[in-house]
Structure formats: structure tokens, C-alpha cells
Design an enzyme around this catalytic site. Structure first.
Site, PDB file in Angstrom:
ATOM      1  N   TYR A 140       0.862  -1.195   0.000  1.00  0.00           N
ATOM      2  CA  TYR A 140       0.000   0.000   0.000  1.00  0.00           C
ATOM      3  C   TYR A 140       0.893   1.237   0.000  1.00  0.00           C
ATOM      4  CZ  TYR A 140      -3.737  -3.246   0.812  1.00  0.00           C
ATOM      5  OH  TYR A 140      -4.612  -4.290   0.640  1.00  0.00           O
ATOM      6  N   SER A 141       0.544   2.193  -0.874  1.00  0.00           N
ATOM      7  CA  SER A 141       1.293   3.453  -0.936  1.00  0.00           C
ATOM      8  C   SER A 141       1.061   4.230   0.350  1.00  0.00           C
ATOM      9  CB  SER A 141       0.805   4.320  -2.093  1.00  0.00           C
ATOM     10  OG  SER A 141       0.815   3.608  -3.294  1.00  0.00           O
ATOM     11  N   CYS A 151      -0.095   7.528 -10.601  1.00  0.00           N
ATOM     12  CA  CYS A 151      -0.373   6.481  -9.611  1.00  0.00           C
ATOM     13  C   CYS A 151      -1.855   6.114  -9.601  1.00  0.00           C
ATOM     14  CB  CYS A 151       0.060   6.948  -8.211  1.00  0.00           C
ATOM     15  SG  CYS A 151       0.033   5.626  -6.969  1.00  0.00           S
ATOM     16  N   GLU A 198       3.596   4.375 -10.698  1.00  0.00           N
ATOM     17  CA  GLU A 198       3.278   3.263  -9.791  1.00  0.00           C
ATOM     18  C   GLU A 198       1.789   2.941  -9.957  1.00  0.00           C
ATOM     19  OE1 GLU A 198       5.721   2.354  -6.329  1.00  0.00           O
ATOM     20  OE2 GLU A 198       3.980   3.116  -5.245  1.00  0.00           O
ATOM     21  N   TYR A 258      -1.327  -0.270 -10.208  1.00  0.00           N
ATOM     22  CA  TYR A 258      -1.598  -1.621  -9.705  1.00  0.00           C
ATOM     23  C   TYR A 258      -2.999  -2.078 -10.087  1.00  0.00           C
ATOM     24  CZ  TYR A 258      -2.983   1.758  -6.053  1.00  0.00           C
ATOM     25  OH  TYR A 258      -3.485   2.845  -5.382  1.00  0.00           O
TER      26      TYR A 258
END
Ligand code: FAD
Ligand code: A2P
Length: 365
Positions: free
Chosen positions: A144-145, A323, A363, A365
Site C-alpha cells: 500500500y502506498s 499512480c 506506480e 496496480y
């Protein structure tokens, strides 16, 4: 005619220099061709770079980051076999009434660790959900960011915060809940949680106070951006970090509904207080329409603002951060291609240059 053994041997020997000569001739010919080819391709590579330099001076001028840059950023202080045990400080919904799904802001107390679990803006941590998987094995970590600055939301330097969307999808007529995101959204104040990391150096901010920061976020992809924006504009955080940000920051945020915008009032507030330094542009996919009448995505906003964006990107002080949903990458690429083309710039040539210069950060996901 009769041949003696000596004549046959002599005849054979006399062919040897001829064969060697022919061999050298062919080898020389091949070598020359290869040389010519490679010098041609070097020249065309140089022309390509030169062409790009003419079209995209900023990227070629910029200095690549030093190898030692970010060398002191902590990585993997806590590993899956010996995780840090953090304690939940708070866990609350970030959504307004009428929003889709579930997204929570969760803060863990990190005090008391030896070594201390330290991190910087733009890194992630791992969470090991409690319980076991279907095979009776401990669950694997999920990343988790980090949504807080290194000083934490309380500025005491002993907490870390996350922004977590609960994964839910339908399968064979059943609603499936994601293991870790559901675990995190359900935890309560005081609960103990296994934490690993920190990890990641892809999304770190530059040290330069004059840098320009373009941020493209969808959904929980806002997490690192929240940390950056707090570092730039939150008064107590600024006092703590002594990083006197003077550049231009531009946040593009994508959410399905207004009620799904995350940390919206904070960002509005920063924009009001620092109008010269922050621009906040929203793409609300299920309420706004793009030029083609479809859902408004951040890439549509990128296109709308192509001119101003590329003015910024031309400066070697500009960094771009992307992101959130993996699926947005092709859309962003397409928009950047069109936006760059309008300025006579080739995005397919510029993007790798930005990446090489440490100015393009992704980044998803
Ligand atoms: P799991 O139980 O692991 O389920 C996920 C699996 O379900 C998928 O692998 C897929 O097999 C299946 N699945 C998922 N969707 C569907 C579907 N529609 N149909 C069928 N099958 C499906 N998440 C955040 O919320 N906030 C963050 O800040 C964040 N940061 C991240 C940073 C990084 C670097 C990375 C790699 C990921 C990040 N994530 C973040 C995602 C996070 O790590 C988890 O992947 C996410 O929370 C889901 O984990 P889970 O355990 O709940 O789901
Ligand atoms: P939508 O779901 O309406 O198609 P969240 O994580 O809160 O759902 O927010 C993600 C946001 O990103 C939503 O507005 C979502 O729109 C949007 N989105 C979905 N797919 C893409 C894509 N390919 N490119 C850009 N944005 C996307």
C-alpha cells in the site's frame, strides 16, 4: 594422363594459398559491410536523438540523477518473516454520502520499534493480513502506498497512514471481498497489524524546492500525492520539513463521483492558500462528460490542458507522477502523445528520456 602421388600432393598444396586468399577476401568484404551498417545505425540513432533534442530540449538538457541520489532512503527495514507490529490509531471512511464502494484512511502507530520503522514520501509499506489462506498458510503481504509524510499526520514522526479501497467483485453470482483490503477497512483502533517495508524508490520527490510536480492520480492512487501535497503546503509539516517548496504543483485527480473524491477539501484549501503554486483539476467520470460525450477521465483533462502541461514539461525541473489504476496507463500515454504532438514533440521519444532523467514516475496496480 598418369598422376604420381607427389604430383597429387603438390597440386593439393598449391591450392592452399588460393583458398586462404579467397577466405580473407570474403571476410574483409563482410567486415566492411558490418562496419558501414553499424556506422549508419549509430548515425541514425544520433540523428534521432538530435531530432528529439530539437523537439524536446528539456529532456535532453536535464542531468540524469546521481547514482547516490536517495541512497539514504530506508528500504526493507522490516521483512515478512519478522514484521513490525503496528497499532491502529484511527480508521475512518474518506467517502461522502452517495459514494461508490468503500475507501478508508488508516493510521498505524509505529513507535517503539528497534530499529525504528522510518520512511519517506512516495514509498509503500507491506501489510500481512491476519489469518490464513485456503491452504492453511499465512496470507501473503500486500503493498500500500504511504499517504502520510515522514512526520505522520500528527507530525510526531511515529505514525504511517494509508488510503485503502476495499476490493469487491462479483464471481458466479457471489460478491467476493479482497482479503487484505477488507481486513484493513474492518480493523479497529488498538488492533495490532503486521507491517513490512518500507519499499520503493520510484515515487520519491526531488530535493529541489523549485521543482514542478505534475501528479496524475485515479482513486487510491492519490495516496502518495497526498503525502507530497502535505509536504508542500501543510503549515506544520512545512515548519518540520524545512523544505520551502517554491515550484508549481498540478494535481489531476480521477474519481467516479464527487462523493468519491479523496482528501478533496484539503486540496481545495491548499489551492486557495497557494494559488501560485497549486492547481487542482478533477475528472469526475460518472458526472462529467469528455469532448466525445464519454466518461471524463484524467487523460481527457490532460488533453484539455496540453499546452500548459507541455510548457511545464519543457522545464528540466518538472517531474511527472502517475499512480492508481494500471488500466489508465494506455489512456495517459495516448493523451500525452496527442498533447505532445500539438507542440511538435514526439512523446514516444520524450518519455524514455524523461524516465532516464528520473522525471517520469509510475506506480500503478
Ligand atoms: P485479494 O484477496 O488479493 O484479491 C485480489 C485478486 O482478486 C486479484 O489478484 C485477482 O485475481 C482477483 N480479482 C480482482 N478483481 C477481480 C475481478 N473484478 N474479477 C475477478 N477477479 C478479480 N491498494 C489500495 O487500496 N491503496 C493503495 O494505496 C495501494 N497501493 C498499492 C501500491 C503498490 C505498489 C501495489 C503493487 C499495490 C497497491 N494497492 C493499493 C493494491 C493492494 O496491494 C492490493 O492489491 C489490493 O488491496 C487488493 O488486495 P486484497 O488482498 O484485498 O485482494
Ligand atoms: P469509472 O469507474 O467511472 O470508469 P475509484 O478507484 O474510486 O473507482 O476511482 C478510479 C477512477 O478512475 C474512476 O473515476 C474510474 O472511472 C477512472 N478510470 C477507470 N478506468 C480508467 C482508465 N482506463 N483511465 C483513466 N481513468 C479510469
Amino acid at each position: 594422363m598418369a598422376y604420381s602421388e607427389a604430383k597429387v600432393v603438390f597440386g593439393g598444396l598449391i591450392h592452399i594459398p588460393i583458398v586462404i586468399g579467397v577466405f580473407w577476401f570474403i571476410q574483409g568484404f563482410i567486415l566492411q559491410r558490418t562496419k558501414r551498417k553499424s556506422s549508419n545505425s549509430t548515425a541514425s540513432a544520433q540523428t534521432a536523438v538530435k531530432g528529439t533534442a530539437a523537439k524536446a530540449p528539456a529532456a535532453s538538457k536535464s542531468t540524469p540523477p546521481k547514482k547516490s541520489a536517495h541512497a539514504d532512503v530506508p528500504v526493507n527495514t522490516y521483512k515478512p518473516k519478522t514484521p513490525f507490529i503496528g497499532k491502529v490509531v484511527e480508521n475512518y471512511s474518506l467517502l461522502q454520502k452517495g459514494a461508490i464502494g468503500r475507501v478508508n484512511h488508516i493510521t498505524f502507530d509505529l513507535s517503539g520499534g528497534e530499529p525504528p520503522l522510518k520512511y519517506v514520501e512516495g514509498q509503500s509499506i507491506g501489510i500481512i493480513p491476519a489469518g490464513e489462506d485456503a491452504k492453511g498458510k499465512p496470507h501473503k503481504i500486500r503493498l500500500y502506498s504511504i499517504a502520510s509524510t515522514r512526520h505522520g499526520d500528527n507530525f510526531a514522526g511515529n505514525t504511517v497512514s494509508l488510503c485503502v479501497r476495499q476490493l469487491q467483485y462479483e464471481k458466479d453470482g457471489q460478491t467476493i471481498d479482497g482479503v487484505c483490503s477488507t481486513y484493513l477497512c474492518n480493523i479497529s483502533k488498538g488492533d495490532k497489524v503486521k507491517i513490512t517495508g518500507p519499499v520503493g524508490k520510484e515515487m520519491l520527490l526531488p530535493d529541489d524546492e523549485d521543482a514542478n510536480i505534475i501528479m496524475l492520480a485515479t482513486g487510491t492512487g492519490i495516496a502518495p500525492m497526498r503525502a507530497y501535497l502535505r509536504r508542500m503546503f501543510e503549515p506544520t509539516e512545512r515548519e518540520k520539513n524545512k523544505w520551502n517548496f517554491k515550484g508549481k504543483a498540478w494535481l489531476f485527480m480521477g474519481a467516479p463521483k464527487t462523493a468519491n473524491l479523496l482528501y478533496d477539501s484539503d486540496f481545495e484549501h491548499y489551492q486557495e492558500k497557494f494559488p501560485e503554486n497549486l492547481k487542482y483539476t478533477k475528472a469526475i467520470s460518472r458526472e462529467q462528460k469528455n469532448a466525445k460525450g464519454g466518461r471524463m477521465y484524467i487523460q481527457d483533462r490532460v488533453l484539455e490542458n496540453a499546452d500548459k502541461l507541455f510548457e511545464l514539461i519543457e522545464s528540466e525541473k518538472t517531474h511527472i507522477y502517475l499512480c492508481g489504476l494500471k488500466g489508465m496507463e494506455p489512456g495517459i500515454d495516448e493523451a500525452m502523445t496527442a498533447a505532445a504532438a500539438a507542440k511538435g514533440i514526439s512523446w514516444s521519444e520524450l518519455r524514455p528520456q524523461l524516465k532516464k532523467a528520473g522525471r517520469w514516475h509510475v506506480e500503478t496496480y
